[in-house]
Write a protein that holds these residues in place. Structure first.
Motif, PDB file in Angstrom:
ATOM      1  N   ASN A 144       1.021  -1.058   0.093  1.00 17.16           N
ATOM      2  CA  ASN A 144       0.807   0.043  -0.162  1.00 17.16           C
ATOM      3  C   ASN A 144       1.359   1.716  -0.091  1.00 17.16           C
ATOM      4  O   ASN A 144       0.731   2.393  -1.015  1.00 17.16           O
ATOM      5  CB  ASN A 144      -1.474   0.103   1.422  1.00 17.16           C
TER       6      ASN A 144
ATOM      7  N   LYS B  41       2.026   1.842  -3.198  1.00 14.48           N
ATOM      8  CA  LYS B  41       1.018   2.096  -3.913  1.00 14.48           C
ATOM      9  C   LYS B  41       0.897   3.717  -4.039  1.00 14.48           C
ATOM     10  O   LYS B  41       0.422   4.434  -4.484  1.00 14.48           O
ATOM     11  CB  LYS B  41      -0.179   1.244  -3.563  1.00 14.48           C
ATOM     12  N   PHE B  42       0.707   4.137  -2.441  1.00 12.21           N
ATOM     13  CA  PHE B  42       0.210   5.692  -2.385  1.00 12.21           C
ATOM     14  C   PHE B  42       1.342   6.469  -2.147  1.00 12.21           C
ATOM     15  O   PHE B  42       1.081   7.894  -2.026  1.00 12.21           O
ATOM     16  CB  PHE B  42      -0.737   5.472  -1.255  1.00 12.21           C
TER      17      PHE B  42
ATOM     18  N   ASP C 255       5.774   6.043   4.869  1.00 13.99           N
ATOM     19  CA  ASP C 255       5.643   6.536   4.205  1.00 13.99           C
ATOM     20  C   ASP C 255       5.804   7.673   3.634  1.00 13.99           C
ATOM     21  O   ASP C 255       5.076   8.774   4.467  1.00 13.99           O
ATOM     22  CB  ASP C 255       4.586   5.827   2.946  1.00 13.99           C
TER      23      ASP C 255
ATOM     24  N   ILE D 164      -3.394  10.076   4.958  1.00 10.55           N
ATOM     25  CA  ILE D 164      -5.350   9.630   4.829  1.00 10.55           C
ATOM     26  C   ILE D 164      -5.534  10.325   5.705  1.00 10.55           C
ATOM     27  O   ILE D 164      -5.133  10.981   6.372  1.00 10.55           O
ATOM     28  CB  ILE D 164      -5.398   8.065   5.287  1.00 10.55           C
TER      29      ILE D 164
ATOM     30  N   THR E 241     -13.311  -1.294   1.898  1.00  7.43           N
ATOM     31  CA  THR E 241     -13.340   0.198   2.072  1.00  7.43           C
ATOM     32  C   THR E 241     -12.030   1.013   1.582  1.00  7.43           C
ATOM     33  O   THR E 241     -11.388   0.149   1.577  1.00  7.43           O
ATOM     34  CB  THR E 241     -13.473   0.434   3.193  1.00  7.43           C
ATOM     35  N   GLN E 242     -12.355   1.666   0.518  1.00 11.39           N
ATOM     36  CA  GLN E 242     -11.461   2.694   0.161  1.00 11.39           C
ATOM     37  C   GLN E 242     -11.273   4.429   0.841  1.00 11.39           C
ATOM     38  O   GLN E 242     -11.893   4.375   0.617  1.00 11.39           O
ATOM     39  CB  GLN E 242     -10.910   1.812  -1.254  1.00 11.39           C
ATOM     40  N   ALA E 243     -10.274   4.470   0.948  1.00 12.31           N
ATOM     41  CA  ALA E 243     -10.543   6.485   1.627  1.00 12.31           C
ATOM     42  C   ALA E 243     -11.101   6.941  -0.210  1.00 12.31           C
ATOM     43  O   ALA E 243     -11.273   8.088   0.389  1.00 12.31           O
ATOM     44  CB  ALA E 243      -8.649   6.423   1.823  1.00 12.31           C
TER      45      ALA E 243
ATOM     46  N   GLY F 238     -10.098  -3.737  -1.514  1.00  8.19           N
ATOM     47  CA  GLY F 238     -10.435  -2.499  -0.273  1.00  8.19           C
ATOM     48  C   GLY F 238      -9.940  -3.639   0.818  1.00  8.19           C
ATOM     49  O   GLY F 238     -11.470  -3.883   2.092  1.00  8.19           O
TER      50      GLY F 238
ATOM     51  N   LEU G 282      -6.426  -4.063   4.585  1.00  6.52           N
ATOM     52  CA  LEU G 282      -6.226  -4.169   5.321  1.00  6.52           C
ATOM     53  C   LEU G 282      -7.219  -4.245   6.268  1.00  6.52           C
ATOM     54  O   LEU G 282      -6.905  -4.993   7.554  1.00  6.52           O
ATOM     55  CB  LEU G 282      -6.435  -2.120   5.433  1.00  6.52           C
TER      56      LEU G 282
HETATM   57  P1  ADP Z   1      -6.592  -1.935  -1.547  1.00  9.11           P
HETATM   58  O1  ADP Z   1      -6.552  -3.167  -1.672  1.00  9.11           O
HETATM   59  O2  ADP Z   1      -8.046  -1.699  -2.067  1.00  9.11           O
HETATM   60  O3  ADP Z   1      -5.799  -1.154  -1.697  1.00  9.11           O
HETATM   61  P2  ADP Z   1      -6.773  -1.602   1.261  1.00  9.11           P
HETATM   62  O4  ADP Z   1      -7.095  -1.906   2.661  1.00  9.11           O
HETATM   63  O5  ADP Z   1      -5.473  -2.397   1.007  1.00  9.11           O
HETATM   64  O6  ADP Z   1      -7.419  -1.850  -0.092  1.00  9.11           O
HETATM   65  O7  ADP Z   1      -6.522   0.005   1.020  1.00  9.11           O
HETATM   66  C1  ADP Z   1      -7.384   0.420   1.552  1.00  9.11           C
HETATM   67  C2  ADP Z   1      -7.551   1.970   1.145  1.00  9.11           C
HETATM   68  O8  ADP Z   1      -7.064   2.537   2.068  1.00  9.11           O
HETATM   69  C3  ADP Z   1      -7.157   2.266  -0.084  1.00  9.11           C
HETATM   70  O9  ADP Z   1      -8.305   2.251  -1.040  1.00  9.11           O
HETATM   71  C4  ADP Z   1      -6.221   3.457   0.168  1.00  9.11           C
HETATM   72  O10 ADP Z   1      -7.262   4.299   0.014  1.00  9.11           O
HETATM   73  C5  ADP Z   1      -6.174   3.965   1.755  1.00  9.11           C
HETATM   74  N1  ADP Z   1      -4.092   3.617   1.365  1.00  9.11           N
HETATM   75  C6  ADP Z   1      -4.334   1.804   2.299  1.00  9.11           C
HETATM   76  N2  ADP Z   1      -2.922   2.376   2.546  1.00  9.11           N
HETATM   77  C7  ADP Z   1      -2.217   3.662   2.129  1.00  9.11           C
HETATM   78  C8  ADP Z   1      -1.175   4.325   2.168  1.00  9.11           C
HETATM   79  N3  ADP Z   1      -0.236   4.255   2.743  1.00  9.11           N
HETATM   80  N4  ADP Z   1      -1.686   5.375   2.181  1.00  9.11           N
HETATM   81  C9  ADP Z   1      -2.496   6.473   1.556  1.00  9.11           C
HETATM   82  N5  ADP Z   1      -4.059   5.463   2.002  1.00  9.11           N
HETATM   83  C10 ADP Z   1      -3.468   4.119   1.684  1.00  9.11           C
END
Ligand code: ADP
Length: 844
Positions: free
Chosen positions: A579, A582-583, A619, A624, A637-639, A651, A654
Motif C-alpha cells: 500500500n 502504491k500510494f 511512507d 489519509i 473500504t477505500q479512502a 479494499g 487492511l
Molecule cells: P486496497 O486493496 O484497495 O488497497 P486496502 O484495505 O489495502 O485495500 O486499503 C484500503 C484503502 O486505504 C486504500 O484504498 C487507500 O485508499 C487507503 N490506503 C491504504 N494504505 C495507504 C497508504 N499508505 N497511503 C494512503 N492511503 C492508503
C-alpha cells in the motif's frame, strides 16, 4: 378289824400261847392278803382279807395249787421260779405279779419268806401281798409324763438350761443347748452361765448374777446377750430367765434363743433404711410412702416442705392435708383421680398435673407418680410416690409452643412470599426461555447465513480458479513454444493479469477463512531479519520502478530467532508496504522494528519467554484523512474512490491485515497527515526460539522417475489437457477420462500406478469414485494411489479427502512442483519404498 381267830391258821409254835392273839392279829392285818403255801405251792392257809380279795370261800381254795388258783397265767411260771429260788436267796424275797381277783386282775407286791419244816414236816412259804395296782398306775403316768416333758425339752428350738438358783450351776441342758454351745451335758454341769457369755461388760459374770437375782425375786428377765460357744465364737442370743421350783428346791430356768440372723437382718434393714433416707432426702423430688388405702403417710421427704411450703409434721398428723394446697381449679380433677384409686389394687400410675399454691401465694406446677411396694409374696403393703416440680419445664414447653407458633406463622408468611417469588420466577424463566429460543433461532439463522456465505465463497473461488488455472497453464505451455518479441510481451501481460486475479481470489479466501474463524497460525521457527529481507526484495523492484527508496531499520537488540507464522507476518508486511509503495509518488518507504519494552536476550529462549515487537511502515505518500483513518480497516473500504480506479484493489487488504495482527496477539494503528504521508504501526508477540530453522534445502530438480501409468479424471477439458501434456513431457503414460464412473471402469479394466481424481465432476464425483475403486474386488487395483485434485480450498477438506480413501491431495491451479511431489509419492509406493509424507496443503 376282825380279830376272830382263823381256824386254818396254825398258831405260831415258837410263840408262847398267850401271844396267840398277837399272831392272829398280824395274820389278818399284814398286807391285803397272807397265804401259806406248802412245798408244792398248794394253799395251806389264807387270811380272811385274802379270801375277800379273791372273792372265794376257804373251802374253794385250801389244798389247791396257788399259782393256778389265783395268779394271772403270764406270771405263774415266774412265781414258781421265784419260789424255788427262795432257799438260795436266804429264804426271803420280793416279787410282783398279777392276781385274778373278784375285782379283776390286780397287781400285788409280795414279801416271801420260807418257813423251815419242823417235827419232820416239809418247809413252807409264807407270802404276804399288798395290792399295788393303783400305785403302779400312778408311777406309770408319772414316767410317761416325764418322758413327754423330756421330749419337749429336747425338741425345743431354743436352748433350755436348768440352774441351781443358789449356786448358779447348770443342772440340765437340752439337746439344742448342747448343739448351740458345743459342750457335752457333762461339761455343762461343771459350768456356770458366766462361762457361756462373752465375758466382758456388759456381758460378764457380774451382769448375769444381777439378772439372776432379779429373776429369783419373781421378776422374769428378757434380754439380749452376747454368748460365747466352746470354740470361742461370739453370737447374739435372747435370754429369758425365770424362777422355778423343782423337787422342792429353787431353780432358775433359762431359755436361750440364737438371734444372730435376726440381728443381721436388723442391721441390714437399718443400713438400707439409712440409705433410703439419705436418698429420699437428697433428691429434689418429693418422695413419700403411705398405706395402700391412701389414708396414712409413713414417710415424706423434706422436699415436701420446699415444694408445698408446709411442714411434714403437719402432713404426718393429717395425711390428706396436702390436698388443701392444691390449686382450687385443679382440685376437683385431683380428687376425682384419687377417689378412683381408693379401694383398688395399686398399680403404677400418674396423677394429672396440678398446681400447688404455697402459703406465700407462689404457685408451682407438679407431676405426681405412684407405684406399689410389694412384699416377697407380691402383696402390695405400701404405696410410694414421687412428686416432681415441673414448673420450669412446663414454662419452657409453653415458651417453646409460643416460639413454634411464631415460627409457623413466619413459615406460612415465608411460604406465601416464596410462592409469589416462584410465580415471578416461573414467569421470568418462561420469558427467558422464549428469549433464548428466539436467540437460538437467530443464531441458527446467522450460522446458516454464514455457512451459505462460506459455501458461496468456496464455490466462487472454484469457479474462478478453474478458468484461471487454464489461463496460467496454457500461458506456461505457450511460453515453452517459439514466440516473437511482441508475442512474449502479450504473454507476460496475460500472466501478470492472471497473477493479479489470483491474488484477489486469495484475498477473498483469506478473509472468508478469518471470518469463519478457520484461520490458524502456524508455529515454526523463523529468522525475523530474513523475513524483512524477503519483503524488501519482493517489493524493492516495484519501489525502484517508481523511483522510491525502500529500507529496513531493525533495532540491533531485537531478537532474530522467533517462533510463529512467518508467512502471515510476511503477508501483513507485504500488504502494508505494498500500500505504502502504491500510494507514494515521491520519497520512500521505511520498515522499522523495535521491542515494545526491553528486548530479551537470546538466552531467554530457554525459558520459552515471549517478546512483543513493534513494527512500523512509514511512507511519504498521499496520506489519509482523519475521517477515513477509522474506516479503512473495515472490509471493502477505500479512502478515495478515484484512487481505486487509479490503483485498483479490493479494499480487503487492511481488513485482513488487522485480523492477522490480532491473531498474532497485537493491534494495528495509523498516524497520517494528508499530503505528507502515513505511518502504519502494529504490534505482534512471538516466543523466542533457541535453534535456527533447518536451512531450506535448495529445491533440487526432481530425480527422473520411472515411467508410470497415470489415470487422469477431470471434467474440465482445458485442465485435463494441461496436466496430460505435463505428464507426457515427463515420460508417463496417460489415460484421461471426464467423470468418476469412467475412472472406476478404467481402473477395473487395467492396472494404473496413480489416479489424479478431480473432486467436482458431473455424475459420479471424485469422492464417490475413490470409494468405488477401493471397493473393487481386485486387491491390486483397489490399492492404487489416488490423489485428489480440487479447487476446494476450505480448511478441513484435506481430512475429508484422506478419510474417503485418497492418498494425496493437489490444489488447483496445479503447479508443476506439486505435481512432481505427488508423482514421486506414487512411484515410491509402486517400488515399495516408504512414501515421503504428503505435504499437500491448501494454497495461500
Ligand atoms: P486496497 O486493496 O484497495 O488497497 P486496502 O484495505 O489495502 O485495500 O486499503 C484500503 C484503502 O486505504 C486504500 O484504498 C487507500 O485508499 C487507503 N490506503 C491504504 N494504505 C495507504 C497508504 N499508505 N497511503 C494512503 N492511503 C492508503
Amino acid at each position: 378289824m376282825n380279830t376272830t381267830r382263823n381256824p386254818d391258821v396254825p398258831l405260831a409254835p415258837d410263840l408262847p400261847a398267850h401271844d396267840g392273839p398277837l399272831f392272829a392279829t398280824l395274820w389278818e392285818t399284814a398286807g391285803d392278803i397272807v397265804v401259806l403255801l406248802d412245798r408244792g405251792a398248794r394253799l395251806e392257809a389264807i387270811s380272811d382279807r385274802g379270801l375277800a380279795l379273791l372273792g372265794r370261800t376257804r373251802a374253794q381254795c385250801l389244798g389247791r395249787g396257788w399259782p393256778d388258783l389265783a395268779v394271772a397265767p403270764e406270771d405263774r411260771a415266774r412265781l414258781r421260779r421265784e419260789l424255788e429260788a427262795l432257799p438260795e436267796n436266804g429264804g426271803t424275797g420280793l416279787a410282783e405279779h398279777d392276781l385274778v381277783t373278784a375285782r379283776g386282775t390286780r397287781r400285788l407286791a409280795w414279801a416271801l419268806a420260807a418257813l423251815p419244816g419242823r417235827d419232820g414236816r416239809p418247809p413252807r412259804v409264807l407270802a404276804c401281798g399288798r395290792d399295788i395296782t393303783d400305785m403302779a398306775a400312778t408311777v406309770k403316768t408319772l414316767r410317761e409324763n416325764e418322758a413327754a416333758y423330756r421330749c419337749i425339752f429336747n425338741a425345743a428350738s431354743d436352748a433350755i438350761f436348768l440352774n441351781d438358783a443358789e449356786t448358779g450351776a447348770y443342772l440340765e441342758a437340752n439337746e439344742r443347748a448342747v448343739a448351740l454351745y458345743g459342750y457335752t451335758p457333762a461339761e455343762l454341769r461343771a459350768m456356770s452361765p458366766a462361762g457361756l457369755s462373752a465375758g466382758y461388760p456388759p456381758y460378764g459374770a457380774e451382769e448375769i448374777r444381777e439378772k439372776t437375782r432379779l429373776a429369783r425375786q419373781g421378776q422374769p428377765q428378757l434380754f439380749e446377750w452376747l454368748s460365747r460357744d466352746k470354740a470361742g465364737r461370739l453370737f447374739w442370743t435372747e435370754v429369758n430367765l425365770r424362777q422355778g421350783l423343782h423337787s422342792g428346791r429353787e431353780r432358775i430356768i433359762a431359755v436361750v434363743r440364737d438371734i444372730t440372723e435376726r440381728k443381721m437382718a436388723e442391721r441390714a434393714l437399718r443400713e438400707s433404711e439409712k440409705k433410703f433416707r439419705q436418698l429420699a432426702e437428697t433428691i429434689d423430688e418429693v418422695f413419700w410412702l403411705g398405706s395402700p388405702d391412701w389414708k396414712r403417710i409413713f414417710y415424706i421427704s423434706p422436699a415436701y416442705e420446699r415444694l408445698w411450703g408446709r411442714s411434714t409434721k403437719r402432713l404426718y398428723e393429717a395425711p390428706l392435708s396436702w390436698l388443701d394446697a392444691v390449686h382450687p381449679v385443679d382440685r376437683e380433677q385431683v380428687l376425682g383421680a384419687l377417689t378412683a384409686l381408693i379401694g383398688r389394687p395399686v398399680t403404677p400410675g400418674v396423677l394429672p398435673e396440678y398446681r400447688v399454691v404455697r402459703p406465700d401465694g407462689s404457685v408451682r406446677r407438679v407431676q405426681a407418680r405412684y407405684f406399689p411396694v410389694a412384699d416377697d409374696t407380691g402383696v402390695a403393703y405400701r404405696v410410694a410416690g414421687i412428686i416432681e416440680d415441673v414448673t420450669d419445664r412446663y414454662a419452657a414447653q409453653e415458651q417453646l409452643k409460643r416460639v413454634n407458633e411464631r415460627l409457623e406463622d413466619m413459615v406460612r408468611e415465608r411460604t406465601r412470599t416464596l410462592n409469589r417469588m416462584n410465580q415471578e420466577l416461573i414467569r421470568e424463566v418462561t420469558e427467558r426461555r422464549d428469549a433464548e429460543a428466539a436467540m437460538a433461532m437467530a443464531k441458527e439463522a446467522a450460522e446458516a447465513a454464514s455457512q451459505a456465505k462460506s459455501a458461496f465463497l468456496a464455490n466462487m473461488s472454484h469457479e474462478i480458479r478453474t478458468p484461471l488455472n487454464g489461463i496460467l497453464g496454457m500461458a506456461q505451455i505457450l511460453a515453452a513454444t517459439p514466440l516473437d518479441g511482441p508475442q512474449q510481451g502479450f504473454l507476460k501481460d496475460i500472466e501478470e493479469s492472471a497473477g493479479s486475479l489470483l491474488a484477489i481470489i486469495n484475498d477473498i479466501l483469506d478473509f472468508s477463512k478469518i471470518e469463519a474463524d478457520r484461520l490458524e497460525l502456524s508455529r515454526e521457527p523463523f529468522g525475523l531479519r530474513g523475513v524483512l529481507a524477503s519483503v524488501e526484495a519482493g517489493l524493492g523492484v516495484l519501489a525502484q520502478e517508481k523511483g522510491l527508496g525502500l529500507s529496513v531499520d531493525v533495532a540491533e537488540d531485537v531478537p532474530d530467532l522467533l517462533l510463529g507464522d512467518a508467512d502471515r507476518l510476511r503477508q501483513v508486511l507485504v500488504n502494508l508496504v505494498g500500500n505504502a509503495v502504491k500510494f507514494t509518488e515521491h520519497g520512500g518507504v521505511v520498515i522499522g522494528v523495535q521491542c515494545v519494552e526491553a528486548c530479551l536476550p537470546p538466552e531467554a529462549a530457554e525459558d520459552h519467554a515471549s517478546q512483543e515487537l513493534l513494527f512500523s511502515v512509514s511512507d511519504t505518500g498521499i496520506g489519509i484523512g482523519a475521517e477515513d483513518a477509522s474506516r479503512i480497516f473495515e472490509p471493502f473500504t477505500q479512502a478515495d474512490d478515484s484512487y481505486t480506479r487509479r490503483f485498483g484493489g479490493t479494499g480487503l487488504g487492511l481488513a485482513i491485515t488487522k485480523r492477522l495482527v490480532a491473531l498474532m496477539g497485537g493491534s494495528i494503528g495509523l498516524e497520517s497527515v494528508p499530503g505528507q504521508g502515513s505511518v502504519f504501526t502494529f504490534t505482534a508477540r512471538f516466543e523466542l526460539e533457541a535453534y535456527p530453522p533447518e536451512p531450506a534445502a535448495a529445491a533440487p530438480s526432481p530425480p527422473p522417475l520411472p515411467p508410470m501409468d497415470v489415470l487422469l479424471a477431470d471434467d474440465n477439458r482445458v485442465h485435463r489437457d494441461i496436466i496430460e501434456k505435463w505428464l507426457l513431457r515427463r515420460g508417463h503414460r496417460v489415460v484421461a477420462v471426464a467423470d468418476g464412473q469412467e475412472a472406476v471402469d478404467a481402473v477395473a479394466r487395467a492396472p494404473f500406478d496413480l489416479v489424479l481424481m478431480d473432486i467436482q465432476m458431473p455424475g459420479m464425483g471424485g469422492l464417490e469414485a475413490a470409494r468405488a475403486i477401493r471397493a473393487l474386488p481386485h486387491p491390486g487395483r483397489a490399492a492404487v494411489s489416488i490423489a485428489a485434485v480440487t479447487a476446494h480450498a476450505m480448511a478441513g477438506d484435506r481430512e475429508r479427502f484422506l478419510t474417503a480413501g485418497m492418498d494425496d491431495y493437489l490444489s488447483k491451479p496445479v503447479v508443476q512442483r506439486e505435481l512432481d511431489r505427488v508423482l514421486a509419492g506414487a512411484a515410491a509406493k509402486v517400488s515399495g519404498a516408504v512414501p515421503p509424507p504428503g505435504q499437500a496443503g491448501p494454497d495461500g
